[in-house]
Motif scaffolding. Structure first.
Motif, PDB file in Angstrom:
ATOM      1  N   HIS A   1       0.855  -1.192   0.000  1.00 48.48           N
ATOM      2  CA  HIS A   1       0.000   0.000   0.000  1.00 48.48           C
ATOM      3  C   HIS A   1       0.883   1.232   0.000  1.00 48.48           C
ATOM      4  O   HIS A   1       1.942   1.244   0.640  1.00 48.48           O
ATOM      5  CB  HIS A   1      -0.911   0.007   1.229  1.00 48.48           C
ATOM      6  CG  HIS A   1      -1.902   1.128   1.209  1.00 48.48           C
ATOM      7  ND1 HIS A   1      -1.657   2.345   1.818  1.00 48.48           N
ATOM      8  CD2 HIS A   1      -3.135   1.220   0.643  1.00 48.48           C
ATOM      9  CE1 HIS A   1      -2.701   3.141   1.631  1.00 48.48           C
ATOM     10  NE2 HIS A   1      -3.602   2.490   0.918  1.00 48.48           N
ATOM     11  N   LEU A   2       0.465   2.253  -0.721  1.00 47.48           N
ATOM     12  CA  LEU A   2       1.267   3.465  -0.889  1.00 47.48           C
ATOM     13  C   LEU A   2       0.374   4.688  -0.730  1.00 47.48           C
ATOM     14  O   LEU A   2      -0.717   4.750  -1.282  1.00 47.48           O
ATOM     15  CB  LEU A   2       1.920   3.444  -2.273  1.00 47.48           C
ATOM     16  CG  LEU A   2       2.775   4.599  -2.748  1.00 47.48           C
ATOM     17  CD1 LEU A   2       3.788   4.102  -3.776  1.00 47.48           C
ATOM     18  CD2 LEU A   2       1.917   5.701  -3.381  1.00 47.48           C
ATOM     19  N   THR A   3       0.868   5.665   0.020  1.00 47.27           N
ATOM     20  CA  THR A   3       0.221   6.956   0.145  1.00 47.27           C
ATOM     21  C   THR A   3       1.249   8.033  -0.168  1.00 47.27           C
ATOM     22  O   THR A   3       2.397   7.934   0.286  1.00 47.27           O
ATOM     23  CB  THR A   3      -0.331   7.178   1.565  1.00 47.27           C
ATOM     24  OG1 THR A   3      -1.241   6.125   1.889  1.00 47.27           O
ATOM     25  CG2 THR A   3      -1.054   8.516   1.672  1.00 47.27           C
ATOM     26  N   ALA A   4       0.883   9.052  -0.944  1.00 50.08           N
ATOM     27  CA  ALA A   4       1.821  10.089  -1.352  1.00 50.08           C
ATOM     28  C   ALA A   4       1.203  11.465  -1.184  1.00 50.08           C
ATOM     29  O   ALA A   4      -0.007  11.647  -1.339  1.00 50.08           O
ATOM     30  CB  ALA A   4       2.244   9.891  -2.806  1.00 50.08           C
ATOM     31  N   ALA A   5       2.054  12.424  -0.851  1.00 48.12           N
ATOM     32  CA  ALA A   5       1.615  13.813  -0.735  1.00 48.12           C
ATOM     33  C   ALA A   5       2.737  14.728  -1.186  1.00 48.12           C
ATOM     34  O   ALA A   5       3.926  14.422  -0.999  1.00 48.12           O
ATOM     35  CB  ALA A   5       1.217  14.141   0.705  1.00 48.12           C
ATOM     36  N   ALA A   6       2.365  15.853  -1.787  1.00 52.46           N
ATOM     37  CA  ALA A   6       3.357  16.818  -2.253  1.00 52.46           C
ATOM     38  C   ALA A   6       3.864  17.651  -1.092  1.00 52.46           C
ATOM     39  O   ALA A   6       3.102  18.032  -0.191  1.00 52.46           O
ATOM     40  CB  ALA A   6       2.743  17.716  -3.316  1.00 52.46           C
ATOM     41  N   GLY A   7       5.166  17.950  -1.114  1.00 48.92           N
ATOM     42  CA  GLY A   7       5.782  18.847  -0.156  1.00 48.92           C
ATOM     43  C   GLY A   7       6.216  20.121  -0.846  1.00 48.92           C
ATOM     44  O   GLY A   7       5.745  20.435  -1.944  1.00 48.92           O
ATOM     45  N   PRO A   8       7.139  20.884  -0.255  1.00 50.74           N
ATOM     46  CA  PRO A   8       7.593  22.127  -0.885  1.00 50.74           C
ATOM     47  C   PRO A   8       8.355  21.870  -2.180  1.00 50.74           C
ATOM     48  O   PRO A   8       9.052  20.864  -2.318  1.00 50.74           O
ATOM     49  CB  PRO A   8       8.505  22.743   0.182  1.00 50.74           C
ATOM     50  CG  PRO A   8       8.908  21.599   1.054  1.00 50.74           C
ATOM     51  CD  PRO A   8       7.766  20.641   1.050  1.00 50.74           C
ATOM     52  N   ALA A   9       8.193  22.796  -3.127  1.00 50.52           N
ATOM     53  CA  ALA A   9       8.863  22.699  -4.431  1.00 50.52           C
ATOM     54  C   ALA A   9       8.570  21.328  -5.045  1.00 50.52           C
ATOM     55  O   ALA A   9       7.425  20.948  -5.189  1.00 50.52           O
ATOM     56  CB  ALA A   9      10.352  22.974  -4.289  1.00 50.52           C
ATOM     57  N   ASP A  10       9.624  20.563  -5.398  1.00 45.68           N
ATOM     58  CA  ASP A  10       9.392  19.268  -6.042  1.00 45.68           C
ATOM     59  C   ASP A  10       9.372  18.118  -5.044  1.00 45.68           C
ATOM     60  O   ASP A  10       9.336  16.954  -5.451  1.00 45.68           O
ATOM     61  CB  ASP A  10      10.476  19.013  -7.092  1.00 45.68           C
ATOM     62  CG  ASP A  10      11.803  18.614  -6.467  1.00 45.68           C
ATOM     63  OD1 ASP A  10      12.305  19.386  -5.614  1.00 45.68           O
ATOM     64  OD2 ASP A  10      12.340  17.543  -6.791  1.00 45.68           O
TER      65      ASP A  10
END
Length: 305
Positions: free
Chosen positions: A203-212
């Motif tokens: 299972h994978l969860t992803a979220a954007a942080g600052p810049a890239d």
């Protein structure tokens, strides 16, 4: 006379002439005692001729040059953007050449799958160069930690400052890195360490942080979980690589490694062994496809917010 003395040199052609080819792949191939650098192909003729001259081999250019280099080679190494690499890798496999690819194999699942299927159909060996899987220090550490087991959780931070203010790195000029960011550039490295130690990703969860920057939370088949922070835009003082495991026997941190050229020589050795034995390396085109599947899923989640 020893067996090594009678073993034919593996003829490896190099596709690409950019900084990665100049700084790592061409020097490693030219200096490898078991390899003949059979030629260099580049999209820019002048760059191909310059790099070939430095290493005493032949330059190939144009569409016809690709076919000529494939014909002159047992295997090909790629120093090209992933979505340029993928169709050329299919073409090389169909020509009967073994594949030494850079990560990621492609930035689309369809592109990476085409490579894996072409390699399988042609029965050619393949290796995807994820640095820590082939650097002697880190490769040994990965094997040791996988054998120990009992890991509860892991934390990986792989932060570069490629796009930080004042950066003068020539790798910052790479359009695909700027477009795809740290998730695709350094994500394969981190995943290639965690998966053989903790098991595949369930299972994978992803979220954007600052810049890239991208943050991942993974659950693995062993029951362990891991967190990853990946990016290329950190301030120079915040950049660095840390991978730490925590489990029944305490903690373990990935050691330092000598550098990319030494690691690439290890990847060449791995390809040669796969060619010799017919046994696929764990970090082959099929594994490269799996990495692309995970990264594509993470990208979709991060972009969706």
């Amino acid at each position: 006379m020893t067996t090594a003395d009678t073993t034919p040199l593996l003829r490896i052609g190099l596709l690409g002439t950019g900084p990665w080819a100049r700084n790592t792949q061409a020097p490693a191939l030219a200096a490898h005692p078991g390899v003949e650098l059979s030629g260099v192909w580049g999209r820019r003729a002048e760059a191909a001729h310059t790099l070939a001259a430095v290493h005493g081999t032949r330059a190939y250019t144009g569409e016809e040059g690709i076919d000529a280099l494939l014909e002159a080679s047992d295997a090909v190494a790629f120093a090209l953007p992933p979505d340029v690499q993928a169709p050329l890798a299919v073409r090389a496999a169909e020509a009967g050449c073994h594949l030494l690819m850079d990560k990621p194999v492609a930035t689309t699942v369809a592109g990476a799958r085409a490579v894996a299927e072409a390699a399988e159909k042609a029965s050619v060996a393949s290796v995807v160069f994820c640095t820590l899987r082939f650097a002697p220090e880190t490769s040994a550490w990965i094997s040791e930690q996988g054998a120990v087991g009992g890991w509860f959780t892991a934390r990986a931070q792989w932060l570069g400052s490629l796009y930080a203010a004042g950066s003068a790195s020539e790798y910052a000029d790479s359009p695909w890195r700027r477009e795809k960011g740290g998730l695709w550039d350094v994500g394969p490295h981190a995943l290639s360490v965690l998966i053989p130690v903790l098991g595949d990703v369930e299972h994978l969860t992803a979220a954007a942080g600052p810049a890239d920057t991208t943050h991942l939370i993974l659950r693995h088949t062993s029951g362990a979980s891991s967190t990853l922070t990946l990016g290329l835009s950190a301030p120079p003082g915040a950049a660095g690589v840390e991978i730490e495991l925590r489990g029944e026997r305490g903690t373990a941190s990935v050691p330092g490694w000598a550098g990319a050229e030494t690691a690439f020589r290890g990847a060449v050795d791995a390809l040669a062994e796969a060619v010799r034995t017919g046994v696929s390396h764990a970090c082959d085109a099929r594994f490269g496809l799996h990495l692309t599947e995970l990264l594509a899923a993470a990208e979709e989640q991060a972009q969706a917010g």
